[in-house]
Design an enzyme around this catalytic site. Structure first.
Site, PDB file in Angstrom:
ATOM      1  N   HIS A   1       0.836  -1.192   0.000  1.00 39.88           N
ATOM      2  CA  HIS A   1       0.000   0.000   0.000  1.00 39.88           C
ATOM      3  C   HIS A   1       0.879   1.253   0.000  1.00 39.88           C
ATOM      4  CE1 HIS A   1      -3.836  -2.131   1.694  1.00 39.88           C
ATOM      5  NE2 HIS A   1      -3.361  -2.688   0.586  1.00 39.88           N
TER       6      HIS A   1
ATOM      7  N   GLU B   1       1.319   3.783   2.005  1.00 36.74           N
ATOM      8  CA  GLU B   1       2.086   4.118   3.207  1.00 36.74           C
ATOM      9  C   GLU B   1       3.378   3.319   3.283  1.00 36.74           C
ATOM     10  OE1 GLU B   1      -2.328   4.095   4.537  1.00 36.74           O
ATOM     11  OE2 GLU B   1      -1.102   3.322   2.892  1.00 36.74           O
TER      12      GLU B   1
ATOM     13  N   CYS C   1      -1.453  -1.162   7.304  1.00 36.11           N
ATOM     14  CA  CYS C   1      -0.571   0.010   7.238  1.00 36.11           C
ATOM     15  C   CYS C   1      -0.426   0.688   8.595  1.00 36.11           C
ATOM     16  CB  CYS C   1      -1.096   0.989   6.202  1.00 36.11           C
ATOM     17  SG  CYS C   1      -0.974   0.358   4.515  1.00 36.11           S
TER      18      CYS C   1
ATOM     19  N   TRP D   1     -15.549   8.371 -38.480  1.00 41.72           N
ATOM     20  CA  TRP D   1     -15.295   9.177 -37.293  1.00 41.72           C
ATOM     21  C   TRP D   1     -16.075  10.481 -37.302  1.00 41.72           C
ATOM     22  CZ3 TRP D   1     -13.188   6.240 -33.904  1.00 41.72           C
ATOM     23  CH2 TRP D   1     -12.270   5.254 -34.285  1.00 41.72           C
TER      24      TRP D   1
ATOM     25  N   THR E   1     -22.800  -2.843 -31.880  1.00 44.57           N
ATOM     26  CA  THR E   1     -21.613  -2.017 -32.137  1.00 44.57           C
ATOM     27  C   THR E   1     -20.452  -2.878 -32.609  1.00 44.57           C
ATOM     28  OG1 THR E   1     -22.288  -0.381 -30.482  1.00 44.57           O
ATOM     29  CG2 THR E   1     -19.950  -0.439 -31.074  1.00 44.57           C
TER      30      THR E   1
ATOM     31  N   ASP F   1     -18.844  -1.998 -36.151  1.00 41.81           N
ATOM     32  CA  ASP F   1     -17.590  -1.236 -36.139  1.00 41.81           C
ATOM     33  C   ASP F   1     -16.339  -2.081 -35.942  1.00 41.81           C
ATOM     34  OD1 ASP F   1     -19.171   1.012 -36.408  1.00 41.81           O
ATOM     35  OD2 ASP F   1     -19.180   1.462 -34.246  1.00 41.81           O
TER      36      ASP F   1
ATOM     37  N   SER G   1     -27.822 -10.606 -26.954  1.00 39.75           N
ATOM     38  CA  SER G   1     -28.670 -11.783 -26.811  1.00 39.75           C
ATOM     39  C   SER G   1     -28.404 -12.783 -27.928  1.00 39.75           C
ATOM     40  CB  SER G   1     -30.147 -11.365 -26.827  1.00 39.75           C
ATOM     41  OG  SER G   1     -30.458 -10.708 -28.046  1.00 39.75           O
TER      42      SER G   1
ATOM     43  N   GLY H   1     -24.080   2.589 -28.588  1.00 36.44           N
ATOM     44  CA  GLY H   1     -25.025   3.384 -29.346  1.00 36.44           C
ATOM     45  C   GLY H   1     -26.119   3.968 -28.474  1.00 36.44           C
TER      46      GLY H   1
ATOM     47  N   LEU I   1     -28.457   1.420 -25.916  1.00 33.69           N
ATOM     48  CA  LEU I   1     -27.915   1.003 -24.629  1.00 33.69           C
ATOM     49  C   LEU I   1     -27.636   2.212 -23.744  1.00 33.69           C
ATOM     50  CD1 LEU I   1     -27.031  -1.401 -22.902  1.00 33.69           C
ATOM     51  CD2 LEU I   1     -24.715  -1.089 -23.785  1.00 33.69           C
TER      52      LEU I   1
END
Length: 354
Positions: free
Chosen positions: A63, A65, A102, A188, A214, A218, A243, A292, A295
């Site tokens: 960590h 510390e 710590c 784009w 998507t 894409d 799905s 998109g 969603l």
């Protein structure tokens, strides 16, 4: 020489807030790298001199510390730590997990004063450091830099309080709120400078969520492609909600590149359950939604989005693909803590959803 001397004078004149700012600098290095642990930074100071600093690099590693204490010992030896002050961005842990507590490390080092920015919200830790350190004669102060630290720790705190990750909705749209350009104009909407900043945005999160639609359209990679942002961390988990998993293109990089083991296919009908599963099974603290309008609307309508990063391109595109689809909201979603930044010819608007 003058620059070095000025730096030394500046450090010697720093107050508690200044030292905590330095600890926050360290903590920012861990954003997107430490899940399921929080990003934390620490510095060790004595008589106005910086002895050591450190940040938590990954779950299972020391960590912040203990990193800072080790750096101080390496440079100045054990004796220099006696009577020092530790500045930490989060309440020091007081239980033994994958690493030792710590609080024990600070006590063993002989630290005289511990200042931490904000209390932990892990029920196993919250408030315990004060009692443990106080019983060892260490003076404890809380709240310096608390507002800034809480911003860095929002994903961790949300998981602790709700079991859900922090969700950032990222979108790029035209001035008329469309996601696609007219046919024949290319893929784009946003410019190359905006796409560069998306790399940094991806480096802040533990998972990226998209849809099967998507992916089919894409063939995205959804990776961090800048080596300096990827150094010391894994690629984000890539979550495809669909799905129809059998219809996904096997040639897509998500299923064929060297990080294909970081791609998960999930059904998107139960969004909240899916997010809770990512927290429990993958240790995710933060999620980037790159999808998109359908969603995006579903996440927004379910009140699952915490933050928006919207790139606005100087184009009017028309067409039928909106940035947010759905049936609309009963009440408009307001945003707060909004910032604006130019990214080439685009504008990035980032803010929280109330």
């Amino acid at each position: 020489m003058l620059a070095i001397l000025w730096g030394v004078i500046t450090l010697m004149e720093m107050d508690d807030a200044g030292w905590m700012d330095l600890a926050l600098e360290e903590a920012r290095k861990g954003v997107g790298r430490t899940a399921p642990n929080p990003p934390v930074g620490a510095v060790i100071v004595k008589d106005g001199e910086l002895l050591g600093k450190g940040w938590h690099r990954a779950a299972g590693q020391p960590h912040a510390e203990r990193e800072a204490l080790a750096a101080a010992r390496l440079k100045f030896g054990d004796s220099a730590l006696k009577g020092s002050t530790a500045y930490v961005t989060l309440e020091p842990c007081s239980t033994h997990g994958r690493t030792p507590p710590c609080t024990a490390g600070l006590i063993e080092a002989g630290v005289a004063r511990v200042i931490y920015a904000v209390a932990d919200r892990n029920p196993a830790h919250v408030g315990r450091a004060d009692a443990v350190l106080g019983a060892a004669g260490i003076k404890v102060e809380v709240g310096v830099g608390g507002e800034e630290a809480a911003i860095l720790l929002r994903p961790f705190f949300k998981v602790q309080e709700t079991g859900l990750p922090w969700v950032i909705w990222k979108t790029a749209m035209s001035l008329d709120g469309r996601l696609t350009r007219p046919p024949g104009e290319g893929q784009w909407l946003s410019g190359p400078e905006s796409r560069e900043t998306v790399q940094r945005l991806r480096s802040e999160v533990d998972a990226i969520v998209t849809t099967g639609e998507t992916v089919r359209r894409d063939l995205p990679q959804l990776t961090i492609r800048k080596p300096e942002l990827l150094q010391g961390r894994d690629q984000p988990w890539r979550i495809v909600l669909t799905s129809r998993p059998d219809d996904l293109p096997s040639a897509c990089a998500l299923f064929s590149d060297e990080w294909k083991h970081r791609t998960l296919i999930r059904n998107g009908e139960e969004l909240e359950a899916m997010l809770r599963g990512l927290v429990v099974e993958q240790g995710v603290l933060s999620v980037l939604l790159e999808a998109g309008g359908g969603l995006s609307a579903a996440f927004l309508e379910a009140s699952l989005v915490d933050e928006v990063a919207a790139y606005l391109a100087p184009l009017l595109c028309g067409g039928s693909v909106p940035a947010v689809a759905g049936e609309g909201f009963d009440v408009a979603l307001e945003r707060s803590s909004i910032t604006f930044a130019r990214t080439g010819g685009d504008v990035l608007m980032r803010g929280l959803i109330r």
